[in-house]
Write an enzyme that holds these catalytic residues in place. Structure first.
Site, short mmCIF file in Angstrom:
data_model
loop_
_atom_site.label_atom_id
_atom_site.label_comp_id
_atom_site.label_asym_id
_atom_site.label_seq_id
_atom_site.Cartn_x
_atom_site.Cartn_y
_atom_site.Cartn_z
N LYS A 1 0.74 5.00 8.43
CA LYS A 1 1.33 5.11 7.12
C LYS A 1 -0.02 5.38 5.85
O LYS A 1 0.03 6.24 5.03
CB LYS A 1 2.07 3.83 6.59
CG LYS A 1 2.82 4.23 5.27
CD LYS A 1 2.21 3.07 4.42
CE LYS A 1 2.36 1.66 4.86
NZ LYS A 1 1.41 0.77 3.98
N THR B 1 0.87 -1.30 0.07
CA THR B 1 0.20 0.01 0.07
C THR B 1 0.83 1.44 -0.12
O THR B 1 1.80 1.31 0.88
CB THR B 1 -0.76 0.19 1.14
OG1 THR B 1 -1.63 -1.18 1.25
CG2 THR B 1 -1.98 1.09 1.18
N LYS C 1 -7.31 1.59 -2.77
CA LYS C 1 -6.63 1.08 -1.60
C LYS C 1 -6.63 1.94 -0.32
O LYS C 1 -6.95 2.06 0.71
CB LYS C 1 -5.27 0.10 -1.74
CG LYS C 1 -4.66 -0.38 -0.58
CD LYS C 1 -5.38 -1.22 0.23
CE LYS C 1 -4.96 -1.58 1.56
NZ LYS C 1 -5.80 -2.74 2.31
#
Ligand code: NAP
Length: 293
Positions: A241, A98, A173
């Site tokens: 993140k 990701t 995503k």
């Protein structure tokens, strides 16, 4: 038809499950992990341990990276020993971590310069889904590259969604995980409010999980809190993140994600309090007390 050799770069929680899946489906497999120790279990099941991402990619028709973040992805793809330097022309390069949209575009351009096909194909699902081949791939890139990668995706996943050109999978995503992060953070706050108000926690949680707020992610966090088990399936620092990348990518598009910013502050506080390597549900453990109370 014989199966193509596949390289997996990164044998963390997700990459190790994916590597085992490919081995059990008899794909010839080369693996690279920065910490070589993590390669030993898959090597005993038949994988070749490469000394560098370059060596792993040079042996493979399909190279898939599953590493932590943009910095890790740069480290495995770029440089003298990077996978791009070994990838044969015409091979398919897949980035399933990701990552931010900016880095995905940069990487895709470098893959094209190398004469390779490129897909961004991050996944939904977590540790057990990686191990059992039940991931969902969110794919950006050409239909031709996707067709070449399908035999691998069909072993690793239960579904493949082609969202559009390069970058589409990563964008989807980040949208997905920003919604998950916000829900996890808001549920953590809800539990604090329940406790501070003296409600019976089990009753309150069952009202929330059994009612309209009871999404899959809220249920997962509720289960972890009830079991007091924060062993990571998805590390809290990676949720932070993902929220940070979502905020950055949204702001490039002129969108302000205010709920993501609030959730990120909570995840960052949890990291500062030492919970970064625990499951993301440990956001519930960080202090939510107002400083003056
Ligand atoms: P993880 O268990 O923490 O593994 C991270 C991997 O990245 C390890 O192989 C690690 O190598 C490698 N790495 C980190 N920094 C590196 C660097 N500078 N150079 C080379 N390799 C480096 O993470 P994970 O849970 O498998 O997640 C991997 C990716 O999938 C992340 O982008 C995450 O957001 C995404 N994802 C995770 C889940 C989940 O539920 N876990 C679900 C969907 C997507 P070392 O072993 O040497 O540290």
């Amino acid at each position: 038809m014989s199966k193509p050799t596949v390289a997996i770069l990164g044998l963390g929680i997700m990459g190790s499950g994916m590597a085992n899946r490919l081995l059990s489906a008899d794909f010839p497999l080369a693996v690279y992990n920065r910490n070589r120790e993590k390669c030993v279990p898959v090597a005993s099941a038949g994988a070749f341990i490469a000394d560098s991402p370059r060596e792993a990619a040079s042996r493979s028709r399909i190279t898939l990276s599953m590493v932590a973040d943009d910095a890790a992805s740069r480290d495995v793809w770029l440089g003298e020993e990077g996978a791009l330097n070994g990838a044969p022309a015409g091979s398919v390069l897949i980035e399933s971590s990701t990552l931010s949209g900016g880095w995905i575009q940069e990487l895709a351009a470098k893959a094209v310069e190398r004469g390779c096909q490129f897909l961004d194909a991050p996944v939904t699902g977590t540790k057990p889904h990686a191990a059992s081949g039940e991931l969902v791939f969110l794919v950006g890139g050409s239909a031709e590259a996707l067709d070449a990668a399908r035999p691998v995706f069909s072993v690793l996943g239960r579904d493949v969604v082609h969202l559009g050109p390069v970058g589409s999978g990563s964008l989807m995503k980040l949208v997905n995980n920003f919604v998950c992060g916000v829900q996890a953070a808001s549920f953590a706050e809800a539990v604090s409010m329940v406790d501070a108000g003296g409600l019976d926690r089990a009753k309150a949680v069952s009202i929330l999980t059994g009612g309209a707020p009871g999404s899959g992610i809220v249920k997962r966090v509720a289960e972890r809190i009830a079991a007091n088990d924060f062993t990571p399936n998805f590390a809290l620092r990676w949720m932070a993140k993902d929220l940070a990348y979502a905020l950055r990518d949204a702001s490039i598009k002129g969108i302000s994600l205010q709920t993501a910013a609030a959730a990120l502050a909570m995840f960052e506080q949890a990291i500062a309090e030492g919970h970064g390597d625990e499951d993301f549900s440990a956001v519930s453990k960080s202090s939510k007390r107002l400083p003056h109370l």
